[in-house]
Design a protein around this motif. Structure first.
Motif, PDB file in Angstrom:
ATOM      1  N   ILE A 157      -7.157   0.180  -5.192  1.00 19.47           N
ATOM      2  CA  ILE A 157      -7.019  -1.062  -4.258  1.00 19.47           C
ATOM      3  C   ILE A 157      -7.693  -2.001  -4.785  1.00 19.47           C
ATOM      4  O   ILE A 157      -8.921  -1.902  -4.631  1.00 19.47           O
ATOM      5  N   PHE A 166      -1.469   5.662   7.682  1.00 20.18           N
ATOM      6  CA  PHE A 166      -1.543   6.319   6.317  1.00 20.18           C
ATOM      7  C   PHE A 166      -1.490   7.657   6.818  1.00 20.18           C
ATOM      8  O   PHE A 166      -2.025   8.388   7.776  1.00 20.18           O
ATOM      9  N   VAL A 194      -2.701   8.678  10.166  1.00 18.89           N
ATOM     10  CA  VAL A 194      -4.106   8.339  10.650  1.00 18.89           C
ATOM     11  C   VAL A 194      -4.181   6.705  10.429  1.00 18.89           C
ATOM     12  O   VAL A 194      -3.416   6.154   9.663  1.00 18.89           O
ATOM     13  N   PRO A 216      -2.471  11.432   5.561  1.00 20.00           N
ATOM     14  CA  PRO A 216      -3.132  12.250   4.755  1.00 20.00           C
ATOM     15  C   PRO A 216      -2.418  13.243   4.110  1.00 20.00           C
ATOM     16  O   PRO A 216      -2.824  13.835   2.897  1.00 20.00           O
ATOM     17  N   HIS A 236      -7.329  -5.934   2.456  1.00 18.90           N
ATOM     18  CA  HIS A 236      -6.392  -5.550   3.558  1.00 18.90           C
ATOM     19  C   HIS A 236      -6.913  -6.153   4.728  1.00 18.90           C
ATOM     20  O   HIS A 236      -8.320  -5.654   5.000  1.00 18.90           O
ATOM     21  N   LYS A 255      -5.770  -5.515   7.633  1.00 15.23           N
ATOM     22  CA  LYS A 255      -5.616  -4.750   9.060  1.00 15.23           C
ATOM     23  C   LYS A 255      -5.530  -3.340   8.492  1.00 15.23           C
ATOM     24  O   LYS A 255      -5.282  -2.983   7.266  1.00 15.23           O
ATOM     25  N   PRO A 256      -5.896  -2.138   9.439  1.00 11.20           N
ATOM     26  CA  PRO A 256      -5.637  -1.074   9.067  1.00 11.20           C
ATOM     27  C   PRO A 256      -4.242  -0.701   8.698  1.00 11.20           C
ATOM     28  O   PRO A 256      -3.183  -1.452   9.250  1.00 11.20           O
ATOM     29  N   VAL A 257      -3.806   0.351   7.901  1.00 10.09           N
ATOM     30  CA  VAL A 257      -2.550   0.788   7.654  1.00 10.09           C
ATOM     31  C   VAL A 257      -2.280   2.248   8.221  1.00 10.09           C
ATOM     32  O   VAL A 257      -3.228   2.703   8.769  1.00 10.09           O
ATOM     33  N   PHE A 298       0.728  -1.234  -0.024  1.00 12.57           N
ATOM     34  CA  PHE A 298      -0.005  -0.094  -0.045  1.00 12.57           C
ATOM     35  C   PHE A 298       0.847   1.182  -0.147  1.00 12.57           C
ATOM     36  O   PHE A 298       0.770   2.037  -0.853  1.00 12.57           O
ATOM     37  N   PHE A 329      -5.925   3.998   8.836  1.00 14.84           N
ATOM     38  CA  PHE A 329      -6.935   3.720   7.880  1.00 14.84           C
ATOM     39  C   PHE A 329      -7.068   2.410   7.423  1.00 14.84           C
ATOM     40  O   PHE A 329      -6.155   1.613   7.157  1.00 14.84           O
ATOM     41  N   SER A 330      -8.299   2.012   6.958  1.00 16.47           N
ATOM     42  CA  SER A 330      -8.491   0.492   6.645  1.00 16.47           C
ATOM     43  C   SER A 330      -8.801   0.691   5.169  1.00 16.47           C
ATOM     44  O   SER A 330      -9.827   1.199   4.754  1.00 16.47           O
ATOM     45  N   PRO A 331      -7.910   0.274   4.251  1.00 10.66           N
ATOM     46  CA  PRO A 331      -7.968   0.186   2.782  1.00 10.66           C
ATOM     47  C   PRO A 331      -9.327  -0.530   2.555  1.00 10.66           C
ATOM     48  O   PRO A 331     -10.226  -0.394   1.553  1.00 10.66           O
TER      49      PRO A 331
END
Lengths: 344, 344
Positions: free
Chosen positions: A264, A274, B272, A276, A268, A270-272, A249, B274-276
C-alpha cells in the motif's frame, strides 16, 4: 519573501512573510519549484485527523522542493551558495527504537517539513532545513525536476518493499504521480510484465505515453478477472495500491496470487472492509510504506540517467495560482502532478 | 463401523456405516483418536459459507486423526498393518501454479479430508486416505497424541511465517489450541519473551501451566498499552492472532512495533474494520497462514522430544458424546482441545 501560508482547512493565502534566518547546521534554499502531493490535499481539505489546523498554524506547506543553496549555517562546510539541491523532508528523532535501528522513516516521533506540523516547507521563495535533509542534485537533473525526487522516492521505496524481481508480474493500481513513479521504478529495475489499472482516461493516456502497455480501465469490467486471465489464473506476484480507494484495495488483493505481496503506497482516508480470512486462504503478505529510507540517492541517480521522464504528467504553475490550479485542480483530477514554480 | 456422520448444519449423528474399501495407493487407518478443531465448529454451525451442507453431505467429519495402519492398497509397499501413523489431511491438485512451486498448502484447488467437502475424515473407526497423506509416528508419540500433530503443525507453520528469532519479543492473542501450539512452538525455537493475551480464566490457567509467564487478561485493561510499556514503548517484534475476534485483530496490530509482523492463524468469520493507513505509518507486514507445508515432520520430532506437553488443555471424550462434549462444549468454551477416542 512571498509564500503560500496555510491557516487551516481550505485556507491558504499567498502573502509576504519574513525571510527565515539560517541557524547553525541549517541550509537556506532558494526554492526553484515545489510539488503538491496527495497528502497536501489531505491536509488542505482537512482529511488528515490532527494534522490540519491546531496551534502549529499558520505555516508554510510544501514538502517536495528543490533549488539552489542561498546560505549555509555556521558549521555547514560541505555545501555553498549556488549548489543545486533537493530536500528529503523527513524529520526523525534519532533516539527512538526505529531511529536507533536506522529505520528513520518509521520514527516513532516522525514529522515532515511543510506538512503543517510546525516546520515550514517549500511553498515559499526561501526555505530553511537541516543539513542532513539536503541532497545534491546530480548533473542532468534540473532544479525544477529536483522537486520530484521526493514523490519518486516514495514510489521507489514502495517498489523496494515489493521485493519484485525481473520476470515477475506486477499490477499497479492508480496512475497518479505515485503510480507513475512505481511504474517507472519497476521499469528501471527491469520488470516488464506490468498491469496498470486506472479509471481516468487522461491518466491512462499519460502512463501509456511513458511506455505502459497493459493499462486497464476498471469501468470496462472485472479487472481482477482480466489480470488473472493473463497470469495463468493465478494473479500477479506483487500488487501496488497507489489509488487510495477501497475498491482498489480489494482489487489489489484479488488480483494477487497466493503467497504474493500487496504494497500500500496510497493514503487511505477511511477504513476498508477487510476479511482476514482472505489472508488465510492466500497466505498473501500486505504491507505499507511510509516515505523513504535511503532512497533519495538511488532515485537521483536514476533521474540523472533519464529513467524518470516527466513528459505528459507534470504541470508547472505559478505561486499565485496554487489554490485554483493546484489544490482545486488536483482534487478535481484536472491535473496529475503539479509543480509550483517559485522562480522564473 | 461406527462413525459421526455430518448431514448439514448442526446435524451430526453417530451411526453404523459401511467400512470404506482401500483402493490402490491408499491406506486404511484404524483411528485411535480424532481432534475437533475450530474450523470443524465453523462447518458444524454453518459459518463457513459454501462448505457446510450441499451435495457432498452426508460425510464423515474429522481432519485431525491418528491410529494404526489396518490395511494398505495394492501398490503401497512402505507401510504395513500395525504401523503407528498420523494424517496430514490436505488434498492438493499437484497441477496449479502453487502446487508446481511446491506450495501445496495454498493450492488453488485445495481441499481437506473430513471437512465436509466430499472426502471422509477421522470421526470413524476406520478412515482411508492416500499414502502421501500419511506420516509415521515416531517413538514417544502415542497414537492418541498423534491426532494433535495436525493442529500443532498449523501453529508451527504460523510461527515459521512469523520469522521470529530467539531474543525477539512476541505477543500471542488467544490461548486456545492454536495459541498454545504457537506458544510451545516459539518456546521450542528458543523464543522467551512472549506475552499471551486471553480473556478466559481457564485458558490463561492452562497456558500458565505450560510455562507462560506473562499472560494478560484483556478485561483487566488496555493490553496494547501494557505490552508497549514492557517493550520500550515500541511494541513486540511479531504478533500472532490466534483468537479470531475483531478486537484481537486490532490489538495485534496495535501491540506490534513498526516494521513488525502480524500473523493471522485464526479463522475470522467476519470482515474487520481495517485502516490501511495503519500499515503506512508502521510499515508492518500482515500475513495469514493456511494449514502446513512440510511442517508435520519437524512437529513430530518436537513431539517426540516432549516439546508439546498435553497437560491441562486436552480432553478425551467418547464418540457418542461428540456433539454434547465436543461441538457444544467447545462453542461454550467449556473445553479447550477435545480429542474423540475411537478405540478404547
Amino acid at each position: 519573501m512571498r509564500a503560500a501560508v496555510f491557516y487551516g482547512k481550505e485556507n491558504i493565502r499567498v502573502e509576504e512573510v519574513p525571510e527565515p534566518a539560517t541557524e547553525r547546521g541549517e541550509v537556506k534554499i532558494k526554492v526553484a519549484a515545489n510539488g503538491i502531493c496527495g497528502s497536501d490535499l489531505h491536509v488542505y481539505f482537512g482529511a488528515m485527523g490532527g494534522i490540519e489546523g491546531g496551534d502549529t498554524q499558520p505555516s508554510i506547506l510544501g514538502h517536495e522542493f528543490a533549488g539552489e543553496v542561498a546560505e549555509v549555517g555556521a558549521d555547514v562546510t560541505d555545501l555553498r551558495p549556488g549548489d543545486a539541491v533537493t530536500v528529503e523532508p523527513i524529520i526523525s528523532c534519532d533516539k527512538c527504537p526505529s531511529c536507533l535501528a536506522g529505520d528513520y522513516n518509521v520514527c516513532y516521533n516522525v514529522g515532515f517539513y511543510g506538512t503543517g506540523q510546525g516546520h515550514n516547507g517549500g511553498l515559499a521563495e526561501y526555505a530553511v532545513v537541516a543539513r542532513k535533509n539536503v541532497h545534491r542534485l546530480p548533473d542532468g537533473v534540473s532544479l525544477r525536476d529536483g522537486a520530484l525526487a521526493e514523490p519518486l522516492s516514495v514510489a521507489y521505496h514502495g517498489v523496494e518493499k515489493g521485493q519484485v524481481s525481473p520476470g515477475q508480474s506486477v499490477a499497479v493500481f492508480g496512475a497518479g504521480p505515485i503510480g507513475i513513479g512505481v511504474y517507472l521504478s519497476l521499469r528501471a529495475k527491469g520488470v516488464e510484465d506490468i498491469f496498470v489499472v486506472e479509471p481516468s482516461a487522461s491518466r491512462r493516456h499519460a502512463i501509456q505515453g511513458l511506455g505502459a502497455e497493459v493499462v486497464l480501465d476498471p469501468s470496462d469490467g472485472d479487472v481482477v478477472a482480466a489480470i488473472k486471465e493473463r497470469t495463468r489464473g493465478a494473479g500477479v506476484d506483487v500488487a501496488f495500491e497507489a489509488a487510495g480507494a477501497p475498491s482498489s484495495f480489494t482489487a489489489a488483493l484479488g488480483a494477487t496470487r497466493r503467497l504474493g505481496r500487496v504494497v500500500i503506497v496510497a493514503i487511505h482516508e477511511k477504513p476498508v472492509d477487510f476479511s482476514p480470512l482472505h489472508l488465510i486462504f492466500t497466505e498473501q503478505v500486505i504491507t505499507g510504506v511510509l516515505a523513504y529510507k535511503n532512497d533519495f540517492e538511488p532515485v537521483l541517480r536514476l533521474m540523472a540517467e533519464g529513467k524518470f521522464p516527466t513528459t505528459g504528467w507534470v504541470d508547472l504553475i505559478a505561486l499565485d495560482d496554487v489554490v485554483d490550479q493546484g489544490f482545486l485542480a488536483l482534487r478535481a483530477a484536472r491535473a496529475n502532478k503539479v509543480l509550483v514554480a517559485l522562480t522564473k
